[in-house]
Design an enzyme around this catalytic site. Structure first.
Site, short mmCIF file in Angstrom:
data_model
loop_
_atom_site.label_atom_id
_atom_site.label_comp_id
_atom_site.label_asym_id
_atom_site.label_seq_id
_atom_site.Cartn_x
_atom_site.Cartn_y
_atom_site.Cartn_z
N ASP A 186 0.85 -1.19 0.00
CA ASP A 186 0.00 0.00 0.00
C ASP A 186 0.89 1.24 0.00
O ASP A 186 1.63 1.49 0.95
CB ASP A 186 -0.91 -0.01 1.24
CG ASP A 186 -2.05 0.99 1.12
OD1 ASP A 186 -1.94 1.94 0.33
OD2 ASP A 186 -3.06 0.82 1.83
N HIS A 188 -0.52 4.18 -0.15
CA HIS A 188 -1.32 5.13 0.62
C HIS A 188 -1.43 6.51 -0.02
O HIS A 188 -1.61 7.52 0.66
CB HIS A 188 -0.77 5.25 2.05
CG HIS A 188 -1.82 5.04 3.10
ND1 HIS A 188 -1.84 5.74 4.29
CD2 HIS A 188 -2.88 4.22 3.14
CE1 HIS A 188 -2.86 5.34 5.02
NE2 HIS A 188 -3.51 4.41 4.35
N GLU A 212 -1.49 -0.74 -3.90
CA GLU A 212 -2.69 0.01 -3.52
C GLU A 212 -2.41 1.51 -3.48
O GLU A 212 -1.39 1.94 -2.95
CB GLU A 212 -3.14 -0.48 -2.15
CG GLU A 212 -4.49 0.02 -1.70
CD GLU A 212 -4.99 -0.73 -0.50
OE1 GLU A 212 -5.69 -0.11 0.33
OE2 GLU A 212 -4.68 -1.94 -0.37
N GLU A 238 -10.50 3.40 -1.52
CA GLU A 238 -10.93 3.57 -0.14
C GLU A 238 -11.35 5.00 0.15
O GLU A 238 -12.05 5.25 1.12
CB GLU A 238 -9.83 3.14 0.82
CG GLU A 238 -8.58 4.00 0.80
CD GLU A 238 -7.49 3.43 1.69
OE1 GLU A 238 -7.15 4.08 2.68
OE2 GLU A 238 -7.00 2.32 1.39
N HIS A 288 -12.57 -2.34 1.24
CA HIS A 288 -11.68 -1.77 2.25
C HIS A 288 -12.29 -2.04 3.61
O HIS A 288 -13.47 -1.77 3.84
CB HIS A 288 -11.58 -0.26 1.99
CG HIS A 288 -10.66 0.48 2.91
ND1 HIS A 288 -11.11 1.46 3.78
CD2 HIS A 288 -9.32 0.42 3.08
CE1 HIS A 288 -10.09 1.97 4.43
NE2 HIS A 288 -8.99 1.36 4.03
#
Length: 376
Positions: A186, A188, A212, A238, A288
């Site tokens: 991830d 982020h 991700e 998400e 998520h």
């Protein structure tokens, strides 16, 4: 049957703050939902109080009508706070629908298309390869066959060699511990599109299952650049809300995996539609799911009934704390999966009935070495 009241319950969680919803009816049937939006518990609770007058007196089993009234009659649509409030209420209404029918929610969504739901362990943030080695061992011992890591340091627009080398070391350590098992990385949405391309190229040899949020999902042009240059599949979603938020991602083929959140993205009513959209475009639907135990249950009902479902994010720690909020808790089994929820509605009991007074939310922050604000 009519909705009598809607009450929010912001609470302190072990990792972040959480927010729950209690919907009461005039016939005594109660539904529960989760609308956790870490760092914004009081904003979400306030939005729930604002929408309550729209639904008091409505039939709670008319979930689509209730969803449309809240979404369209507030004039201000979308965004994290309003959509989270709507999501939590919607989940609670589906809980009521299931209890009225005497059936689990997934039966009301057309029934199960699978008997087992694959889980992956969220191993959290670190820049230390040895920390991830330890966390991987713990996850494997519990039964997980897939994990996800967050190995990025605080970064700026330009990614330097030290940052790249550190992320590579973490990914290589995880691959070494996992062997032939899978892991995801991830980013982020911390990186610029250029930095994401550099980083993906550097870790490609470790064969992550997906990357991700390589760039902000609300910047389709940045995702397009990543799609054109990555070999690793991209997962996003998400921080997107409702089917309208996912439309461009799907139509422009900007991700192979979408990750809407049942507590923030529109509830069960909306995620069921987003899952159908994903199936249409040949994209995996991986909800998520990093927050509290009611979110897990709601996500499991969608996972059970959505053909496009791939696997579900799962927190494997802090079970003792979560057990004080609701139960039964979902735990991974030896095959890396769990079974389907049992009982009517969501299939869980909610143990909190406390104050809806404001709480001090947990705001996660990130600072770069030069003192500037980074993306967490």
């Amino acid at each position: 049957m009519k909705i009598a009241s809607i009450k929010p319950f912001p609470v302190q969680g072990p990792v972040s703050d959480l927010c729950y919803i209690k919907v009461e009816t005039d016939e005594g049937i109660v539904g529960y939902g989760e609308c956790s939006l870490p760092g914004k518990p009081n904003g979400v609770a306030g939005a729930v109080r604002d929408l309550e007058p729209l639904l008091v007196g409505a039939d709670p089993t008319d979930t689509e009508w209730c969803w449309q009234r809240v979404y369209r009659h507030s004039y201000w649509r979308g965004g994290p706070i309003l959509t989270s409030a709507l999501s939590g209420v919607d989940v609670a209404l589906w809980d009521i629908r299931g209890k009225v029918a005497g059936l689990p929610v997934y039966k009301l969504l057309g029934g199960a298309v699978r008997t087992r739901v694959r889980l992956y362990a969220n191993l959290g943030l670190s820049e230390d390869p040895n920390v991830f080695r330890s966390r991987v061992r713990e996850a494997k011992a519990l039964g997980y066959k897939t994990v996800k890591i967050y190995p990025l340091p605080p970064v700026g627009p330009v990614v330097d060699f030290k940052a790249v080398r550190g992320v590579v070391a973490c990914c290589e350590a995880v691959r070494d511990e996992l062997g032939d098992m899978d892991f995801a990385v991830d980013f982020h949405a911390k990186l610029s599109w250029a930095g994401a391309i550099v980083m993906e190229s550097a870790i490609r040899h470790t064969a992550p299952l997906w990357i991700e949020e390589p760039a902000a999902a609300e910047s389709p042009q940045d995702l397009r650049r990543c799609v054109e240059r990555f070999s690793t599949p991209i997962a996003v979603g998400e921080r997107l809300f409702t089917r309208w938020g996912f439309r461009a991602i799907l139509e422009e083929q900007l991700a192979g995996i979408i990750q809407p959140d049942v507590s923030n993205g529109g509830g069960i009513t909306e995620l069921w539609k987003i899952a159908a959209m994903a199936e249409t475009y040949g994209v995996a639907f991986n909800p998520h799911n990093p927050n509290g135990p009611l979110q897990v249950l709601a996500s499991l009902h969608l996972a059970a009934s959505a053909q496009a479902f791939g696997m579900l994010e799962h927190r494997h720690e802090d079970h003792d704390v979560f057990a004080k909020i609701s139960g039964p808790l979902v735990k991974v089994e030896a095959d890396g999966c769990c079974g389907l929820p049992g009982g009517p509605g969501l299939g869980g009991a909610f143990f909190l009935d406390g104050s809806d007074e404001p709480i001090l939310g947990k705001i996660h922050e990130c600072f770069r070495p030069d003192g500037s604000i980074g993306d967490w």
